[in-house]
Design a protein around this motif. Sequence first.
Motif, PDB file in Angstrom:
ATOM      1  N   LYS A  11      -5.257 -50.513  27.390  1.00  0.00           N
ATOM      2  CA  LYS A  11      -4.965 -49.193  27.995  1.00  0.00           C
ATOM      3  C   LYS A  11      -4.332 -48.142  27.361  1.00  0.00           C
ATOM      4  N   GLY A  12      -4.871 -46.470  27.261  1.00  0.00           N
ATOM      5  CA  GLY A  12      -3.623 -46.029  26.461  1.00  0.00           C
ATOM      6  C   GLY A  12      -4.586 -45.409  25.402  1.00  0.00           C
ATOM      7  N   GLY A  20     -12.711 -51.884  24.979  1.00  0.00           N
ATOM      8  CA  GLY A  20     -12.814 -53.086  25.789  1.00  0.00           C
ATOM      9  C   GLY A  20     -11.514 -53.637  25.209  1.00  0.00           C
ATOM     10  N   ALA A  21     -11.244 -55.188  25.194  1.00  0.00           N
ATOM     11  CA  ALA A  21     -10.155 -56.057  24.764  1.00  0.00           C
ATOM     12  C   ALA A  21     -10.640 -56.821  23.850  1.00  0.00           C
ATOM     13  N   ALA A  22     -12.139 -56.987  22.835  1.00  0.00           N
ATOM     14  CA  ALA A  22     -12.057 -57.127  21.756  1.00  0.00           C
ATOM     15  C   ALA A  22     -12.283 -56.414  20.761  1.00  0.00           C
ATOM     16  N   ILE A  23     -12.105 -55.352  20.985  1.00  0.00           N
ATOM     17  CA  ILE A  23     -11.370 -54.405  19.763  1.00  0.00           C
ATOM     18  C   ILE A  23      -9.684 -54.661  19.744  1.00  0.00           C
ATOM     19  N   ASN A  24      -9.367 -54.663  20.709  1.00  0.00           N
ATOM     20  CA  ASN A  24      -7.607 -55.579  20.451  1.00  0.00           C
ATOM     21  C   ASN A  24      -7.615 -56.326  19.639  1.00  0.00           C
ATOM     22  N   SER A  52     -10.499 -64.608  28.233  1.00  0.00           N
ATOM     23  CA  SER A  52     -11.258 -63.870  26.631  1.00  0.00           C
ATOM     24  C   SER A  52      -9.998 -63.199  25.738  1.00  0.00           C
ATOM     25  N   PHE A  53      -9.244 -62.711  25.554  1.00  0.00           N
ATOM     26  CA  PHE A  53      -8.288 -62.206  24.894  1.00  0.00           C
ATOM     27  C   PHE A  53      -6.939 -62.646  24.134  1.00  0.00           C
ATOM     28  N   ALA A  54      -7.031 -63.691  25.097  1.00  0.00           N
ATOM     29  CA  ALA A  54      -5.999 -64.475  23.991  1.00  0.00           C
ATOM     30  C   ALA A  54      -6.791 -65.047  23.797  1.00  0.00           C
TER      31      ALA A  54
END
Length: 190
Positions: A11-12, A20-24, A52-54
Motif C-alpha cells: 500500500k501507499g 501489487g505485491a510482485a513489484i514490491n 506469495s510475497f514471502a
Amino acid sequence: LLFLHGGDAFKGSGYFEEFGAAINSDMLNRLQLDAMALGNHEFDLGVAQLASFARANQFPLLAANLDVSAEPALPAGLIQPYVLFEIDQQQRAQRVTLAQVQQPARVVAVFGLALQEMKNLSTQTGALKFQDEIASARQLIAQLKQHGIERVIALTHLGHQRDLTIAAEVEGIDVVVGGHSHSLLGDFRA
C-alpha cells in the motif's frame, strides 16, 4: 551493515496499486534487504497474497510472535521468528543458521515482532494467531542466549511507544528498528 525494513511494504503508492505485491518483492530484492518485519498492511490482500510475497522474497520476513499452525494458506517457514548474521573479519554480514554458527560472539540475531492485536487492524489474517509481544521476545532471547548469542536486534512493527516498552521490559535487546507509527525521531531543524 544490515539493511532492515520495519514492515508495511504493501500500500501507499501508485506502483503498488497498479502492480501489487510482485513489484514490491522485485524492488526489495533489488535493494538487497537483509530482513523485514511483518507489518499490518502485508495483510491487505489476504493471507494467500502474503504467502506469495514471502515466497518471492530473497530476504526473510520476520515475526517471532506469529503462530501459523492453523492457517493452511501460510505454510510454516515462510515467516520466520529470527535470522542470524555472522560478521566476518572484514565486517561483512553472512546469513547463517544456528547449526552453522562458528563463533557466537560474532553473530547478530535479528528477530521480528508483529502487533499482537493484528486481528483488530486487519480482517484478512485468516486463522493466524498473534501472541504476546513481550513474552515472545523474552522466550526467543532466552533461547538465543543458550546458544551464546548475545547481540540482538528487535525488528518490529509495533509503533514507537511500544518499541520503548519492549526496550524497557525485555532484557537482552541491543537495538530496536521499528515501524508502524511513522514517528519522526531526531533533531531535523537543520
